[in-house]
Design an enzyme around this catalytic site. Sequence first.
Site, PDB file in Angstrom:
ATOM      1  N   ASP A 248      -5.016  -8.496   1.446  1.00 49.35           N
ATOM      2  CA  ASP A 248      -3.657  -8.974   1.663  1.00 49.35           C
ATOM      3  C   ASP A 248      -2.938  -8.161   2.740  1.00 49.35           C
ATOM      4  OD1 ASP A 248      -1.272 -10.575   0.776  1.00 49.35           O
ATOM      5  OD2 ASP A 248      -0.507  -8.566   0.322  1.00 49.35           O
ATOM      6  N   GLU A 285      -6.066 -10.756   5.819  1.00 45.79           N
ATOM      7  CA  GLU A 285      -4.863 -11.506   6.168  1.00 45.79           C
ATOM      8  C   GLU A 285      -4.080 -10.646   7.140  1.00 45.79           C
ATOM      9  OE1 GLU A 285      -0.555 -13.104   4.625  1.00 45.79           O
ATOM     10  OE2 GLU A 285      -1.644 -11.566   3.523  1.00 45.79           O
TER      11      GLU A 285
END
Length: 435
Positions: A248, A285
């Site tokens: 993330d 990401e």
Amino acid sequence: MSSPFDVWAPRAESLTLVADGTEYPMTQGEGGWWHPAEAPTATDDVSYGYLVNGSDTPVPDPRSRRQPHGVHELSRTFDPSAHDWHDESWQSPGLNGGVIYEMHLGTFTPEGTLDAAIGRLDHLVDLGVQYVELLPVNAFNGTHNWGYDGVLWYAVQETYGGPAAYQRFVDAAHQKGLGVIQDVVYNHLGPSGNYLGVFGPYLTEGLSNTWGDSLNLDGPQSDEVRDYVLENLLMWFTDYHVDGLRLDAVHALHDERAVHILEEFAERTDGCAAELGKPLFLIAESDLNNPRLIQGRDVGGYGLAGQWSDDFHHAVHVNLTGETEGYYLDFDSVGALAKVLEKGFFHNGTYSSFRERHHGREIDPSRVSPLQLVVAAQNHDQIGNRAAGDRISATLNPAQLAQAAVLNILGPFTPMLFMGEEYGASTPWPFFTSH
């Protein structure tokens, strides 16, 4: 000899292990590690915690594997080797362009559990999905959450079924020919139930990102913090048999060391893959549009297998919906979509009106494959961060939804679907939390 109840707590002046109602004094050894002089056998059902500096209330283990009663209560031991795996015939193809299906366990089924999700795997097999990507499952406060407020990275959320159910899910997926990607969050901790600070400098106070204090990856005593993260990363591969991890918001990982933590992630993953004899991969990401993340380490890259390309989403979204507010403005042309399909990034050194500066870097096709870019017409962020949590199916007609699907699935990249997208679900999916 080390004990499973040893804990790194350089900030503690005194520490007592409480296990099944009995107190065990601990002594500090080298490097800020504390050890109990005696402790119970770490069977599969010991409830325990730590009294820090004479406190009357025990706090959970930073490496807790189970939190049966929530993140504010006692930890419980868990033996990951107890599961009898039946996925020997599973052969992961690696990140090869197969369809990824992004799933949130709490809302994928009415029950919101791992075991209930097993009953829906045949639907994904029939759909032609290659990988199931689970939004974060690490322990959070409350009963429901997007997943990005986790505070105990080693524990699987108990309301989803806990760690044993997670093993059953991965095992079942592999037996049906589905791989599993786990979304992990290493850039911040949630606001409720985070006791790591009483043990040690896990976070860097005064150095924050969008969600709070940044992880201490390069400051004093950060060696142990990095080990804490690296061991957690490897845990998913070894104890839970996952095939890949989605990292993330890696742009929020502050690390000024010569060897960046992302490069170390990739090195450890590649080493684990060689040891286990199967492909393992990492997907970042990132909104940096920096191909260095996915270039090989032999040419100065970090060596990650893949990264998201939000530019693809923006170009598809604008050309189908006509929305041009905020970061969508620069994508208001078919030419923008064509550039993304050809180049991978739209902003590859060009001016970004949203950022009010130039952004990104051009991809060298001799060093990066298009399959290393994971793209989506919808995902949890682009739906959930909208004010109403509305999907594009709320405004687009079936023909337009089909256009989005064709661009996504048949494009040159690795496609990802968000749960429900396959049948044009109209249910909103806004941000939610119960902490």
